[in-house]
Design an enzyme around this catalytic site. Structure first.
Site, PDB file in Angstrom:
ATOM      1  N   TYR A  63      86.142  63.887  60.657  1.00  0.00           N
ATOM      2  CA  TYR A  63      85.072  62.975  61.071  1.00  0.00           C
ATOM      3  C   TYR A  63      84.012  63.722  61.872  1.00  0.00           C
ATOM      4  CZ  TYR A  63      82.667  59.241  63.580  1.00  0.00           C
ATOM      5  OH  TYR A  63      81.697  58.413  64.116  1.00  0.00           O
TER       6      TYR A  63
ATOM      7  N   LYS B 135      79.919  64.505  61.222  1.00  0.00           N
ATOM      8  CA  LYS B 135      78.856  64.147  62.154  1.00  0.00           C
ATOM      9  C   LYS B 135      78.104  65.381  62.656  1.00  0.00           C
ATOM     10  CE  LYS B 135      79.190  59.694  62.061  1.00  0.00           C
ATOM     11  NZ  LYS B 135      78.093  58.888  61.482  1.00  0.00           N
TER      12      LYS B 135
ATOM     13  N   ASP C   2      75.180  50.363  48.185  1.00  0.00           N
ATOM     14  CA  ASP C   2      76.318  51.258  48.373  1.00  0.00           C
ATOM     15  C   ASP C   2      75.757  52.671  48.497  1.00  0.00           C
ATOM     16  OD1 ASP C   2      78.533  52.900  48.209  1.00  0.00           O
ATOM     17  OD2 ASP C   2      79.409  51.923  46.456  1.00  0.00           O
TER      18      ASP C   2
ATOM     19  N   SER D 249      77.249  60.218  66.511  1.00  0.00           N
ATOM     20  CA  SER D 249      78.401  59.965  67.372  1.00  0.00           C
ATOM     21  C   SER D 249      78.491  61.070  68.411  1.00  0.00           C
ATOM     22  CB  SER D 249      79.673  59.956  66.512  1.00  0.00           C
ATOM     23  OG  SER D 249      80.833  60.016  67.305  1.00  0.00           O
TER      24      SER D 249
END
Length: 206
Positions: free
Chosen positions: A154, A158, A64, A141
């Site tokens: 998000y 990134k 994790d 991304s």
């Protein structure tokens, strides 16, 4: 032929699952893959891709990226191996207008996407530096290159990953450690289905 040892985070679905399956099934048996995931029960999907059994080229390992103790245990588990490639793939998404994103949801996203990558690299980098060899591959991304509507948080995570890796790549070169960012566009995975989303019935959404 000597195998390359590869550890991949986030192998319960998507790109991580596909990459682990591809390397573990390599006909020339060139890789030993540690396929890690937060919940080992989800490893069944990976085993199904490999015909229902676990070949000797694959080992499922609990990890994790938000839990330092879990990371330390995983690093200890592979310490006797020469880890050639570390793939930081674990990630989550959060979609919606910014004002609908709770602080907790934003913190959770950064804890996985940014700090999860930081913790993972910190856990395995010292051994690579001591050996003066290794490769680190980080899933970024196109959202790390430009902002995307309704993906502000998000994309922010990134963008941070991009800065982290571009900075690290420079200082790791003298140690013969190569860092690669993979800036994915749309990929047919369950990532969109697993996105955190605000309540569509909420007044802010209306």
């Amino acid at each position: 032929m000597e195998r390359s040892t590869v550890l991949i985070t986030g192998c319960s679905s998507g790109i991580g699952l596909g990459l682990a399956a591809r390397l573990a099934a390599d006909a020339a048996r060139r890789f030993k893959v540690y396929a890690t995931m937060r919940d080992l029960a989800k490893g069944e999907r990976l085993l199904e891709r490999l015909g229902g059994s676990c070949p000797d080229t694959l080992e499922l390992l609990q990890l994790d990226v938000t839990d330092p103790c879990s990371l330390a245990a995983a690093a200890q588990h592979v310490r006797g191996q020469q880890l050639d490639v570390l793939v930081c793939n674990a990630g989550v998404g959060l979609m919606g207008p910014l004002e609908t994103c709770s602080e907790q949801a934003m913190k959770t996203l950064f804890d996985v996407n940014l700090f999860g990558a930081v913790r993972t690299i910190q856990a395995f980098l010292p051994a690579m530096k001591s050996r003066r060899a290794g490769r680190i591959i980080v899933s970024s991304s196109v959202g790390g290159l430009q902002g995307l509507p309704f993906n502000a948080v998000y994309c922010a995570s990134k963008f941070a990953v991009e800065g982290l890796c571009e900075s690290l790549a420079i200082v790791l070169r003298p140690f013969n450690i190569h860092l690669t960012l993979v800036e994915c566009g749309p990929v047919h995975t369950s990532f969109l289905a697993n996105l955190q989303r605000p309540d569509p019935e909420g007044s802010e959404m209306r």
